[in-house]
Write an enzyme that holds these catalytic residues in place. Structure first.
Site, short mmCIF file in Angstrom:
data_model
loop_
_atom_site.label_atom_id
_atom_site.label_comp_id
_atom_site.label_asym_id
_atom_site.label_seq_id
_atom_site.Cartn_x
_atom_site.Cartn_y
_atom_site.Cartn_z
N HIS A 106 -6.85 -3.61 9.91
CA HIS A 106 -8.15 -4.49 9.69
C HIS A 106 -8.90 -4.62 10.93
O HIS A 106 -9.03 -6.03 11.43
CB HIS A 106 -7.65 -5.71 9.18
CG HIS A 106 -6.86 -5.74 7.69
ND1 HIS A 106 -6.14 -6.70 7.06
CD2 HIS A 106 -6.85 -4.82 6.88
CE1 HIS A 106 -5.87 -6.64 5.92
NE2 HIS A 106 -6.18 -5.24 5.71
N GLU B 275 0.83 -1.32 0.01
CA GLU B 275 0.00 -0.02 0.15
C GLU B 275 0.92 1.18 0.07
O GLU B 275 0.51 2.49 0.44
CB GLU B 275 -1.13 0.01 1.25
CG GLU B 275 -1.88 -1.21 1.40
CD GLU B 275 -2.92 -1.34 0.09
OE1 GLU B 275 -3.03 -0.42 -0.62
OE2 GLU B 275 -3.70 -2.24 0.15
N GLU C 182 -16.73 10.76 23.62
CA GLU C 182 -15.41 11.13 23.22
C GLU C 182 -15.20 11.43 21.86
O GLU C 182 -14.17 12.11 21.32
CB GLU C 182 -14.34 10.47 23.83
CG GLU C 182 -14.19 9.09 23.29
CD GLU C 182 -13.02 8.11 23.86
OE1 GLU C 182 -13.22 7.03 23.75
OE2 GLU C 182 -11.90 8.71 23.96
N HIS D 153 -12.61 -4.12 4.01
CA HIS D 153 -11.14 -4.38 4.04
C HIS D 153 -10.70 -3.58 5.30
O HIS D 153 -10.18 -4.50 6.04
CB HIS D 153 -10.75 -3.35 2.75
CG HIS D 153 -9.22 -3.80 2.75
ND1 HIS D 153 -8.38 -3.86 1.55
CD2 HIS D 153 -8.44 -3.84 3.77
CE1 HIS D 153 -7.21 -3.85 1.76
NE2 HIS D 153 -7.13 -3.85 3.06
N HIS E 126 -2.61 1.78 8.53
CA HIS E 126 -3.64 1.02 7.91
C HIS E 126 -3.81 -0.49 8.70
O HIS E 126 -2.90 -1.01 8.99
CB HIS E 126 -3.38 0.67 6.59
CG HIS E 126 -4.33 -0.23 5.96
ND1 HIS E 126 -5.68 -0.19 5.79
CD2 HIS E 126 -3.99 -1.57 5.38
CE1 HIS E 126 -6.11 -1.30 5.20
NE2 HIS E 126 -5.25 -2.12 4.90
O1 2HA Z 1 -1.76 -7.19 3.32
O2 2HA Z 1 -3.32 -4.86 4.52
O3 2HA Z 1 -4.07 -3.76 2.15
C1 2HA Z 1 -1.50 -5.77 3.63
C2 2HA Z 1 -2.79 -5.13 3.53
C3 2HA Z 1 -3.00 -4.80 2.13
ZN ZN Z 2 -5.38 -4.16 4.19
#
Ligand code: 2HA
Ligand code: ZN
Length: 274
Positions: A141, A115, A169, A210, A139
């Protein structure tokens, strides 16, 4: 100084491990990047060995010549604490912001995060929007946030308002709101453009089905932002699991009063009547 002894590297490693312990980084899921200060890169200069220039896959002229600490593509957050030199790397950008080269890390081979275009385009937007204050793009998940992308409308208004309502909050922690990117193929320039467009107004972007991107000034603020959004999403998942109708909640005028006392500006587009 050794790269691994530098405090920005230690802070990065701790944040990656915190995310792993939250359960947000199954397998090689998620990625983290930090825009290194000139004085910080100076401290570790003797350990840097520049590799070959490689195209980023997009152009980020406002970041020309900058150094970043980033997680590696296919690497596991779970291993950052125990094998940092193989899991993360320092990259340098060229004078046009078109290519990068690895200067340290990924000792077993590999590339920076898949990414990278999204990370660098978000950094570029934030450098311009915050006068260089923001340095961290994260980033992950987180499961509750992802679950909500199957049941809430995929709009900035719905996600912001519903998550603000779940914890007092929240409007103070992310007053500008949350942007939502519809489902797209990850890893390329197209999703990077869509995400960085949202990052002009928001510090949080949710990728449908995602995960989430957060931007912030330092590791504590950026991790704390992700943590707060995900906690709020967890509360909403619990509420929706019990009932589809809230008996009571925080109302638009309550948010307006909160904004005055906590000195935040809450955009009226999120304070609609339901
Ligand atoms: O595997 O999270 O979006 C890495 C990620 C791709
Ligand atoms: Zn990801």
């Amino acid at each position: 100084m050794r790269v691994l002894d530098a405090s920005f590297v230690q802070g990065f490693m701790r944040m990656a491990d915190d995310g792993w312990q939250q359960g947000w980084h199954e397998r090689n899921g998620g990625n983290l990047s930090y825009r290194i200060r000139p004085e910080e890169i100076e401290q570790v200069k003797e350990e840097l060995v520049p590799g070959v220039w490689t195209p980023i896959g997009t152009t980020v002229p406002a970041l020309a010549g900058e150094y970043f600490l980033v997680t590696g593509s296919g690497k596991y957050f779970r291993n950052v604490m125990t094998r940092p030199e193989d899991s993360i790397c320092i990259i340098e950008l060229d004078e046009k912001g078109e290519n990068y080269r690895i200067c340290w890390g990924l000792t077993g081979g590999g590339r920076p995060t898949s990414e990278l275009p999204s990370h660098l385009m978000n950094h570029e937007v934030k450098v311009l929007a915050t006068g260089g204050k923001h340095r961290v793009i994260y980033h992950a998940h987180p499961a509750n946030t992802i679950a909500l992308t199957f049941v809430l409308p995929l709009t900035d208004e719905a996600f912001t308002r519903e998550l603000w309502e779940m914890a007092t909050e929240c409007p103070v922690v992310f007053p500008s709101g949350i942007g939502v990117v519809p489902w797209m193929v990850p890893g390329g320039r197209e999703i990077a453009v869509a995400t960085s467009e949202l990052m002009k107004q928001y510090d949080v972007a949710i990728w449908a089905h995602h995960g989430m991107f957060c931007s912030g000034e330092d590791f504590d603020l950026t991790f704390g932002l992700m943590h707060t959004v995900e906690k709020s999403a967890e509360i909403l998942v619990k509420v929706l699991s019990m009932t589809s109708v809230k008996r009571q909640t925080i109302l638009p005028d309550d948010f307006r009063r909160l904004a005055v006392d906590f000195k935040v500006t809450l955009p009226e587009k999120f304070l609609y009547e339901k």
